[in-house]
Design an enzyme around this catalytic site. Structure first.
Site, PDB file in Angstrom:
ATOM      1  N   GLU A  86       0.832  -1.218   0.000  1.00 42.55           N
ATOM      2  CA  GLU A  86       0.000   0.000   0.000  1.00 42.55           C
ATOM      3  C   GLU A  86       0.858   1.257   0.000  1.00 42.55           C
ATOM      4  OE1 GLU A  86      -3.063   0.061   2.989  1.00 42.55           O
ATOM      5  OE2 GLU A  86      -3.650   2.106   2.480  1.00 42.55           O
ATOM      6  N   LYS A 264      -7.418   0.211  11.327  1.00 43.06           N
ATOM      7  CA  LYS A 264      -6.818  -0.353  10.107  1.00 43.06           C
ATOM      8  C   LYS A 264      -5.562   0.446   9.754  1.00 43.06           C
ATOM      9  CE  LYS A 264      -6.214  -0.916   5.460  1.00 43.06           C
ATOM     10  NZ  LYS A 264      -5.361  -0.116   4.582  1.00 43.06           N
ATOM     11  N   ASP A 280       3.602 -13.539  12.209  1.00 46.54           N
ATOM     12  CA  ASP A 280       2.243 -13.910  11.806  1.00 46.54           C
ATOM     13  C   ASP A 280       1.335 -12.677  11.882  1.00 46.54           C
ATOM     14  OD1 ASP A 280      -0.386 -14.884  11.731  1.00 46.54           O
ATOM     15  OD2 ASP A 280       0.124 -16.738  12.771  1.00 46.54           O
ATOM     16  N   HIS A 378      -1.694  10.893  -0.612  1.00 46.88           N
ATOM     17  CA  HIS A 378      -1.875   9.575  -1.186  1.00 46.88           C
ATOM     18  C   HIS A 378      -1.809   9.631  -2.709  1.00 46.88           C
ATOM     19  CE1 HIS A 378      -3.114   5.684   0.366  1.00 46.88           C
ATOM     20  NE2 HIS A 378      -3.781   5.483  -0.754  1.00 46.88           N
TER      21      HIS A 378
END
Ligand code: NAD
Length: 425
Positions: A86, A264, A280, A378
């Protein structure tokens, strides 16, 4: 339907070599020679190693590895390897860290390296009695657990405590035993699962019930990593920015719809380091979100406040079950290099670094959202992705991306048009 007669029943697929599996998949999906060669190029993770990490391997999935700069954690400067597909994730950490570097950076701590394994006991008519029967055996349980993992005990880990809960459920009242185990520099899933499986028949025998599930809990709330950091108001653009960020945090903590996105963002940073170090990601993510809901309401993992001096202070606390040994950490060659770049000497240090990265990520997201909006920062990177999707190569990528950003419209059709114009001079 196209290829309706294809069968996914491929007997003995797992017994094939990587090459043979690629051939079988190629036949199924009509992969070209070039596509097969692409799969077989496993980059810097040798195919035979990949083949031993998971099942039915046909290739590897390369994800960019970036380095976050400017991080100062507990007085030590560190470069942070981050694996993410991302855009803006690495830049966000660099920016947040730059804005607190001169004020000392991040302070971190850890509650311990204790993992919890659960044993589910069912078919019990007197659960309170069974609970006490299990608790009475603490010494015996300690011995049985420690016998499972002499290596862990040898390095100072092993069984630490016993907890037994009576749990009303939709079908019956169950008795849930928690083995609390110090897994030191291992994430510890295999270590504690072995202990739970070994102990379960004894628990059934002592109580007259039946044991069912025996597995760790990913809500590793005895392994909490914490980070805190003060950003001076003058370093972040003034009081209005600070207050906008606090208001954004209050929104997240009050509203699960916003909190999911807020957390998130935190996990954008955290999972990237967890992945880069061969740990993990799902275990850490499950623990984080369960912890965010621990008060019976899903809220923000971070806390944001104003100090007595009027500066912005953020803190983050979450379960962080990561290791330096076990799983892919020691096996994956890129994870080994990432750990060397980080320069951490224990799983605890790694967990603390990761918490600092999560806090940095949240700072940048809140600041962008409360000021210019997320898209401005972004868009430049997103425009590059769109340029590549349109077929731009090499120098064309930056040129097309710039044209898109200047036009204020980052769209695939416009990227294709810009690329055609560029190529036609
Ligand atoms: P592991 O069993 O591969 O390695 C841990 C073992 O290494 C310890 O039991 C110990 O015997 C030994 N060891 C050597 N040096 C050590 C040190 N300094 N500190 C601690 N132990 C040391 O790995 P693990 O950490 O028990 O399990 C991790 C793996 O389990 C991950 O791959 C994870 O994905 C997987 N897993 C996760 C879940 C879950 O999260 N729900 C469930 C099952 C498996």
């Amino acid at each position: 339907m196209k290829n309706a007669n294809r069968s996914s029943r491929i007997a003995g697929f797992h017994k094939l070599s990587v090459d043979q599996r690629v051939q079988a998949v190629a036949q199924f999906a009509q992969l070209s020679e070039e596509e097969q060669a692409h799969l077989l190029n496993t980059g810097n993770l040798p195919a035979d190693m990949a083949d031993h990490l998971i099942e039915n391997v046909v290739g590897t999935m390369n994800i960019p590895l970036g380095i976050a700069t400017n991080m100062r954690i507990d007085g030590v400067d560190r470069l942070i390897p981050m694996a993410s597909e991302e855009s803006s994730v690495v830049a966000a950490v660099c920016n947040a860290a730059r804005q607190c570097y001169d004020n000392g950076g991040f302070i971190t701590s850890m509650s311990g390296t204790l993992m919890i394994a659960q044993i589910q006991l069912v078919g019990i008519s007197d659960p309170e009695h069974a609970r006490v029967q299990i608790l009475e055996r603490k010494q015996e349980i300690e011995q049985l657990c420690n016998e499972c993992d002499p290596i862990l005990v040898g390095i100072g880990g092993g069984f630490r405590d016993l907890e037994v809960r009576v749990l009303p459920t939709a079908s019956q009242t169950m008795v849930i035993t928690h083995l609390i185990v110090d897994t030191r520099d291992a994430m510890g899933a295999n270590a504690v699962n072995t202990m739970a499986e070994t102990l379960a028949p004894r628990v059934a025998q002592w109580t007259g019930g039946q044991t069912n599930l025996r597995i760790l809990s990913n809500l590793a709330d005895r392994r909490l990593a914490r980070a805190r950091c003060v950003w001076r108001t003058q370093d972040i653009g003034g009081d209005a920015v600070r207050d906008g960020m606090i208001s954004a945090y209050h929104f997240a903590d009050a509203d699960p719809y916003r909190a999911a996105t807020h957390n998130k963002g935190i996990m954008n940073g955290i999972s990237a380091v967890v992945l880069a170090t061969g740990n993990d990601t799902r275990a850490v993510e499950a623990g984080a979100h369960a912890y965010a809901a621990r008060r019976g309401h899903y809220g923000s993992l971070t806390r944001w406040e104003v100090t007595a001096e009027g500066n912005l202070v953020g803190s983050l606390e979450l379960p962080m079950a990561v290791g330096l040994v076990g799983g892919a950490t020691k096996l994956h060659p890129t994870a080994r290099v990432a750990l060397k770049i980080l320069g951490v000497e224990s799983a605890e240090q790694l967990a603390r670094v990761i918490a600092a990265v999560g806090l940095a990520q949240n700072f940048s997201a809140l600041k962008a959202l409360a000021t210019t909006g997320i898209q401005k920062g972004h868009m430049a990177l997103h425009a590059q992705n769109i340029a590549m999707m349109a077929g731009a190569n090499g120098e064309e990528i930056d040129k097309v991306a710039r044209m898109l950003v200047q036009s204020g419209k980052v769209r695939l059709d416009l990227a294709e048009k810009a690329l055609t114009e560029l190529r036609n001079g």
